[in-house]
Motif scaffolding. Structure first.
Motif, mmCIF file in Angstrom:
data_model
loop_
_atom_site.group_PDB
_atom_site.id
_atom_site.type_symbol
_atom_site.label_atom_id
_atom_site.label_comp_id
_atom_site.label_asym_id
_atom_site.label_seq_id
_atom_site.Cartn_x
_atom_site.Cartn_y
_atom_site.Cartn_z
ATOM 1 N N ILE A 23 52.639 46.713 36.892
ATOM 2 C CA ILE A 23 52.874 45.359 36.382
ATOM 3 C C ILE A 23 54.234 44.818 36.826
ATOM 4 C CG2 ILE A 23 53.195 43.999 34.267
ATOM 5 C CD1 ILE A 23 50.807 45.580 33.111
ATOM 6 N N PRO A 24 55.341 45.573 36.680
ATOM 7 C CA PRO A 24 56.624 45.047 37.195
ATOM 8 C C PRO A 24 56.610 44.823 38.711
ATOM 9 C CG PRO A 24 57.031 46.853 35.685
ATOM 10 C CD PRO A 24 55.559 46.811 35.922
ATOM 11 N N VAL A 25 55.962 45.712 39.457
ATOM 12 C CA VAL A 25 55.898 45.541 40.917
ATOM 13 C C VAL A 25 55.137 44.267 41.267
ATOM 14 C CG1 VAL A 25 54.912 46.485 43.043
ATOM 15 C CG2 VAL A 25 56.194 47.959 41.491
ATOM 16 N N ILE A 26 54.015 44.029 40.619
ATOM 17 C CA ILE A 26 53.220 42.831 40.887
ATOM 18 C C ILE A 26 54.002 41.577 40.501
ATOM 19 C CG2 ILE A 26 51.151 41.557 40.169
ATOM 20 C CD1 ILE A 26 49.760 44.358 39.989
ATOM 21 N N LEU A 27 54.682 41.613 39.348
ATOM 22 C CA LEU A 27 55.485 40.466 38.924
ATOM 23 C C LEU A 27 56.644 40.209 39.884
ATOM 24 C CD1 LEU A 27 55.565 40.993 35.046
ATOM 25 C CD2 LEU A 27 54.273 39.274 36.347
ATOM 26 N N PHE A 28 57.311 41.289 40.329
ATOM 27 C CA PHE A 28 58.408 41.141 41.279
ATOM 28 C C PHE A 28 57.907 40.569 42.598
ATOM 29 C CE2 PHE A 28 60.947 42.740 44.813
ATOM 30 C CZ PHE A 28 62.185 42.206 44.494
ATOM 31 N N ALA A 29 56.789 41.075 43.093
ATOM 32 C CA ALA A 29 56.228 40.581 44.349
ATOM 33 C C ALA A 29 55.839 39.111 44.218
ATOM 34 C CB ALA A 29 55.029 41.428 44.768
ATOM 35 N N ALA A 30 55.235 38.742 43.100
ATOM 36 C CA ALA A 30 54.862 37.343 42.883
ATOM 37 C C ALA A 30 56.101 36.453 42.861
ATOM 38 C CB ALA A 30 54.072 37.196 41.583
ATOM 39 N N LEU A 31 57.139 36.893 42.168
ATOM 40 C CA LEU A 31 58.396 36.134 42.126
ATOM 41 C C LEU A 31 59.007 36.022 43.520
ATOM 42 C CD1 LEU A 31 60.713 34.756 40.572
ATOM 43 C CD2 LEU A 31 61.722 37.047 40.317
ATOM 44 N N PHE A 32 59.058 37.140 44.242
ATOM 45 C CA PHE A 32 59.652 37.145 45.577
ATOM 46 C C PHE A 32 58.910 36.207 46.523
ATOM 47 C CE2 PHE A 32 59.595 38.790 49.910
ATOM 48 C CZ PHE A 32 60.951 38.667 50.221
#
Length: 172
Positions: A23-32
């Protein structure tokens, strides 16, 4: 009859077991990727480049040399004591990756400049004193290729690590 039982695939099971990683990886990728789409690569680079410190300048000036193959060569030497076959396999893969990266840099993407060539040596770009950065052949990154090579080769052998830690380190 238990209706709450559902059969999940291996991928679904891995995701369920490592939800706190994904979940944090997906959120970080979406933000990036959102920021990349809004501001562009150059603007994001300058934002990161503006936030520097003397310690980071010193630390990364020397750490960057590890991506030049020093770690891969050291691992090959270490593997010689463990298994000649593994050392030879890792050497062949390292050479293949090196050749592929250099062909891509020199023949497929030769026009992609590094930040110094792209922005020039203007005042907007922070440069580390005493370090003469290269100007050409930015993509693909040899450092990234070395890191992926190491993590894909070494981390799967570390079976005592939790799967989320193995996956996290492979994503570096």
């Amino acid at each position: 009859m238990d209706h709450n039982f559902r059969k999940t695939s291996f991928v679904g099971q891995v995701f369920d077991d490592n939800r706190n990683f994904f979940i944090p990886v997906i959120l970080f990728a979406a933000l990036f990727f959102t920021l990349l789409g809004i501001y562009g690569n150059a603007c994001l680079f300058l934002f990161v480049n503006r936030h520097y410190s003397d310690f980071a300048d010193f630390f990364f000036r020397y750490l960057t040399n590890l991506g030049d193959g020093i770690i891969a060569a050291l691992l090959i030497v270490i593997l010689l004591w463990i298994s000649y076959r593994d050392a030879l396999t890792f050497l062949i893969i390292t050479l293949a990756i090196t050749i592929i990266v250099n062909i891509l840099k020199d023949h497929i993407f030769p026009e992609l400049n590094r930040p110094v060539a792209y922005f020039g040596t203007s005042e907007i770009l922070h440069l580390i004193p005493g370090y003469d950065p290269p100007t050409l052949s930015t993509f693909p990154s040899g450092h990234t290729a070395t890191a992926w090579l190491l993590f894909w080769s070494v981390i799967p052998e570390c079976t005592s690590l939790p799967i989320f830690l193995q996956m996290w380190s492979q994503g570096l």
